[in-house]
Write an enzyme that holds these catalytic residues in place. Structure first.
Site: not given
Length: 261
Positions: A63, A155, A159
């Site tokens: 991705v 992270y 997010k």
């Protein structure tokens, strides 16, 4: 929820929440097309779905590459004539490292997968959904996208950004019949640390656990337990279904009460 006739694409669908979502969607009648990097797990997923009587296929997709994501989506649209739903689930974890412990390579790798990959997936799906005037996108964020003390910096940043991206795209394309929402799981019983170590390769930090004692879970999560991946899959299925016809630009938290405290 009947998903018969729906074509749904999902990234990172070979393990954890992704696999549970694939199995649930396939059991609900959808044809599911999975893009990911873990080929052995992808093959196992396809076998399990086939044995259960569902339809799912796996394609190797990184991705981080817009070209690979575009090719994955274009091929599915060509093969099946449409894309009804897209789930951006592929992600890697940063092991709770601190800011000072976060290397340039780790930061870039996590943001490339979790944020850039989600953007590439949304853009590729929209190219096919907008002309038809219909489609549903679900981006998998995290409790780490809502609070600052759940994960490491890369992270957490990725997010949080996924939620902002979700809201912007939802507002921009609502009039064209596209719904875009996010799901924020809490503590889920998956192998994200092991899989992230494999996927990050040389960029992987030591994957620390949460806390050093055995009492952290009930102190953190009012329900006092981890969720099964299937409990998140049901939320994703709802957002992909016709029952969610007036829902867009939202994030749905499934965290056992963590962020309610």
């Amino acid at each position: 929820m009947d998903m018969s006739g729906k074509v749904v694409l999902i990234t990172g669908g070979e393990t954890g929440i992704g696999r549970a979502t694939v199995e649930l969607l396939a059991a609900s009648g959808a044809r599911v097309v999975v893009g990911g990097l873990l080929e052995d797990e992808g093959a196992a997923m396809m076998t399990a779905v086939s044995v259960a009587g569902g339809l799912a296929e796996f394609h190797k997709v990184d991705v981080r590459s817009s070209a690979e994501v575009d090719a994955f989506v274009d091929a599915a649209a060509s093969a099946y004539g449409k894309i009804d739903g897209f789930v951006n689930n592929a992600a890697v974890f940063d092991g709770f490292v601190t800011c000072l412990e976060t290397t340039d390579a780790l930061w870039n790798h996590v943001l490339d997968v979790n944020l850039r990959g989600t953007f590439f997936g949304c853009r590729a799906a929209l190219r096919h959904m907008v002309p038809t005037g219909a489609g549903r996108i679900v981006n998998v964020s995290s409790v780490g996208g809502l609070v600052g003390a759940a994960d490491g910096p890369s992270y957490t940043a990725s997010k949080h950004a996924v939620i902002g991206l979700t809201k912007q795209i939802a507002c921009a394309y609502a009039a064209q019949g596209i719904a875009v929402n996010a799901v924020c799981p809490g503590v889920i019983a998956t192998e994200i640390r092991k899989n992230s170590t494999r996927l990050l390769g040389d960029d992987a930090p030591k994957m620390a656990g949460v806390g050093v004692d055995t009492d952290w879970l009930p102190r953190t999560v009012p329900m006092g337990r981890k969720a099964a991946p299937s409990e998140i899959a049901t939320v994703i299925r709802f957002l992909l279904s016709d029952e969610a016809s007036y829902v867009t630009g939202q994030y749905f938290t499934a965290d056992g009460g963590w962020t309610a405290k």
